[in-house]
Write a protein that holds these residues in place. Structure first.
Motif, PDB file in Angstrom:
ATOM      1  N   GLN A   1      39.516  48.941  41.421  1.00 47.75           N
ATOM      2  CA  GLN A   1      38.134  49.185  41.818  1.00 47.75           C
ATOM      3  C   GLN A   1      37.448  47.920  42.301  1.00 47.75           C
ATOM      4  O   GLN A   1      37.941  46.805  42.138  1.00 47.75           O
TER       5      GLN A   1
ATOM      6  N   SER B   1      29.690  51.222  44.371  1.00 48.43           N
ATOM      7  CA  SER B   1      31.030  50.894  43.886  1.00 48.43           C
ATOM      8  C   SER B   1      32.022  51.855  44.519  1.00 48.43           C
ATOM      9  O   SER B   1      31.649  52.920  45.025  1.00 48.43           O
TER      10      SER B   1
ATOM     11  N   ALA C   1      36.578  52.931  44.219  1.00 44.77           N
ATOM     12  CA  ALA C   1      37.861  52.753  43.542  1.00 44.77           C
ATOM     13  C   ALA C   1      38.886  53.607  44.259  1.00 44.77           C
ATOM     14  O   ALA C   1      38.536  54.481  45.063  1.00 44.77           O
TER      15      ALA C   1
END
Length: 232
Positions: A144, A213, A215
């Protein structure tokens, strides 16, 4: 007599990726790739970098070409996967090859790079939020980027690069989280015996503020180092 006044807002019409390079790879201390065509003056330029080593001490670092500034570096030592994001904001036109030098404990190391040109940022680009993360000992299957604090502007571009490394001869990373777009995926690269790598290059253009974010899912436990930066 003034009957009307036209006001033009000093904001970009829209953020867009103008071009991206191919993925450059090497297994030594120099990594380079060329712009497909000359960049446009006033745009923002980004270099996303990965580095992988195995069973060796020391920390990876990068020496960029003239004009490039490090925005985020996630650096590791032994059994390591490191990543970095560099930029040239409000750039003059650039063309040809961009060559970075990597330092580390050995001359044999995996390196990958992608260049991205972005238009539509305010005043040629301003850095906002950044973050990074690294795997725990032994690695895992969820490489990630790290999680940023909430962005300050509605309209921003987010860039992430995730370096992964493991001892398996073949493994994959796929399925970007949170609606990110995978601009590049190296597939398995053989760095040397017992060191295999996959480099991931991702972007997302957002229109509301919030933490950012991403991942991916790896097919086996991997050591990884992710970096993320946002710009408006």
């Amino acid at each position: 007599r003034i009957t009307s006044i036209r006001i033009t807002a000093l904001y970009p019409a829209g953020i867009a990726i103008v071009q991206k390079s191919s993925i450059g790879t090497s297994t030594n201390g120099t990594i380079a790739v060329s712009w497909p065509s000359a960049t446009t003056a006033g745009n923002a330029l980004f270099a996303l970098l990965c580095n992988e080593q195995f069973g060796l001490g020391g920390t990876c670092d990068w020496t960029p070409p003239s004009g490039w500034t490090a925005q985020r570096k996630t650096q590791q030592g032994a059994n390591a996967a490191s990543s970095a994001i560099y930029s040239v904001l409000n750039s003059a036109s650039r063309s040809g090859s961009e060559s970075f030098t990597t330092t580390g404990p050995t001359s044999v190391q995996g390196n990958q790079i992608m260049l991205i040109e972005v238009s539509g940022l305010v005043s040629g680009g301003t850095a906002d939020k950044l973050a990074g993360d690294i795997s725990s000992a032994g690695g895992d299957t969820a490489p990630q980027s790290g999680i940023t604090a909430s962005t300050t502007q509605n309209n921003e571009i987010c860039l992430a690069v995730i370096s992964t490394q493991q001892a398996a001869a073949s493994y994959t990373c796929a399925t970007p989280a949170n609606s990110w777009i995978e601009q590049g995926n190296t597939g398995t690269i053989t760095v040397f015996t017992m060191c295999f790598a996959v480099g991931l290059f991702l972007t997302k253009i957002v229109s509301t503020t919030g933490a950012q974010s991403t991942a991916e899912t790896a097919s086996g436990d991997a050591n990884w180092g992710g970096s993320i930066s946002t710009f408006y």
